[in-house]
Design an enzyme around this catalytic site. Structure first.
Site, PDB file in Angstrom:
ATOM      1  N   GLU A  13       0.856  -1.193   0.000  1.00  0.00           N
ATOM      2  CA  GLU A  13       0.000   0.000   0.000  1.00  0.00           C
ATOM      3  C   GLU A  13       0.883   1.231   0.000  1.00  0.00           C
ATOM      4  O   GLU A  13       1.113   1.861   1.021  1.00  0.00           O
ATOM      5  CB  GLU A  13      -0.933   0.035   1.212  1.00  0.00           C
ATOM      6  N   HIS A  15       1.718   4.865  -1.960  1.00  0.00           N
ATOM      7  CA  HIS A  15       0.875   5.804  -2.692  1.00  0.00           C
ATOM      8  C   HIS A  15       1.651   6.768  -3.584  1.00  0.00           C
ATOM      9  O   HIS A  15       2.854   6.977  -3.414  1.00  0.00           O
ATOM     10  CB  HIS A  15       0.036   6.609  -1.706  1.00  0.00           C
ATOM     11  N   HIS A 163      -9.585   0.977   0.669  1.00  0.00           N
ATOM     12  CA  HIS A 163      -8.786   1.982   1.366  1.00  0.00           C
ATOM     13  C   HIS A 163      -9.694   3.070   1.932  1.00  0.00           C
ATOM     14  O   HIS A 163     -10.750   3.351   1.375  1.00  0.00           O
ATOM     15  CB  HIS A 163      -7.772   2.600   0.395  1.00  0.00           C
ATOM     16  N   ASP A 286       2.524   2.211   3.737  1.00  0.00           N
ATOM     17  CA  ASP A 286       1.681   3.404   3.615  1.00  0.00           C
ATOM     18  C   ASP A 286       2.542   4.625   3.288  1.00  0.00           C
ATOM     19  O   ASP A 286       2.266   5.726   3.735  1.00  0.00           O
ATOM     20  CB  ASP A 286       0.857   3.646   4.876  1.00  0.00           C
TER      21      ASP A 286
END
Length: 324
Positions: A13, A15, A163, A286
């Site tokens: 995950e 971004h 999410h 993250d």
């Protein structure tokens, strides 16, 4: 490349922000204090990102858009913006195909177009699934109008990553709006994201979605948004007289996967392992909202076997996402 222990590390995950997508947001960044300082890293799909991966010992990032406005746009605009953004992400991945993979952004306001875009990005662009952020135009995704997306995900055998997105305004107002001036992150990672996303996951189970699509795979980040800690209580309470028959825990443990994104807690992880099993837990950071190095370093402190660490760091992701 591998981390300092010689293990291959996949982070699931991680971004980025497509500038053309971010420009469509009414308030880019929402209530997330300090978001401006992250923009150079969010916008980067090359040298800076790779350098920080190398420094921490991360071999592969599965890249997805940070919470974006695509799901709040009108259907026509959502389709146009999502297709263009996915094409640009594919180009970036193609330039570093050994280090990057991708989750598609979906134009969920048009569910049939979203299903088609999932198909296109998986079969033609090589994406590994898709990420959905929160609700679409105020609607939770247990609404049957969205089920064609899940039907296509099952047919393609790819996961949907659920999410967080902006929490429901009515919930914010009722629960903690009076504290947001002093604690703006309360509306995102500290609390609001968890409430909103865990509720959406629960609604998916209650809707009967997994009865119709029993092979559908859903990923939850942040150690499962608190559900592993609560799954037994939820399951027991829903089996009390007066409820429609449902096997909540069985469904959750069969159809959901969990990542460690932004939640490097050993007690939380051990709870998740005990509830859903090590084969359904995947390492994530993250990034850039959370730094890479603490996540990789935390993995080395875990009181689990080397074989289980290997599963979390790469084995489970290879199997779920069909990575070589």
């Amino acid at each position: 490349m591998a981390d300092r222990t010689g293990r291959y590390v996949i982070a699931l995950e991680e971004h980025y922000a497509d500038p053309a997508v971010a420009a469509r947001a009414e308030r880019p960044g929402g209530s997330r204090g300090g978001i401006a300082s992250l923009l150079p890293r969010l916008n980067d799909l090359g040298e800076l990102r790779l350098r920080e991966m190398d420094e921490a010992g991360i071999d592969l990032q599965v890249i997805s858009h940070a919470p974006s406005p695509i799901q709040q746009l009108d259907p026509t605009s959502a389709v146009e913006v999502a297709i263009a953004a996915n094409d640009r992400l594919h180009d970036a991945i193609d330039r570093n195909s050994e280090r990057f993979a991708g989750f598609a952004a979906l134009p969920t306001p048009d569910p049939m177009a979203a299903a088609a875009e999932l198909d296109r990005t998986v079969t033609r662009l090589g994406f590994k699934g898709a990420m959905i952020h929160g609700r679409s135009q105020g609607r939770f995704h247990d609404d049957r109008r969205f089920w064609p997306i899940f039907e296509r995900a099952q047919a393609l055998d790819v996961p949907i990553y659920l999410h967080p997105g902006p929490p429901h305004p009515a919930m914010v107002e009722a629960y903690y709006a009076d504290y947001l001036t002093d604690f703006p992150w309360l509306n995102s990672a500290a609390w609001g994201y968890t409430i909103d996303t865990a509720t959406q996951a629960l609604r998916l189970v209650l809707s009967g979605l997994f009865d119709e699509y029993p092979r559908l795979k859903i990923i939850l980040g942040h150690q499962g948004e608190g559900i592993p800690f609560l799954v037994d209580r939820v399951d027991e309470a829903l089996k009390r007289p007066g409820n429609k028959p449902i096997s909540f825990k069985e469904t959750f443990c069969r159809n959901f996967y969990i990542t460690t994104s932004g939640h490097f807690s050993t007690p939380a992880l051990l709870c998740s392992i005990l509830e859903v099993g090590i084969d359904r837990i995947l390492f994530s950071v993250d990034w850039p909202f959370v730094e890479n190095a603490p996540g990789v370093q935390w993995m080395e402190t875990l009181p689990i076997s080397p074989e289980d660490k290997e599963k979390m760091l790469n084995g489970n992701a290879r199997r779920l996402l069909k990575l070589s």
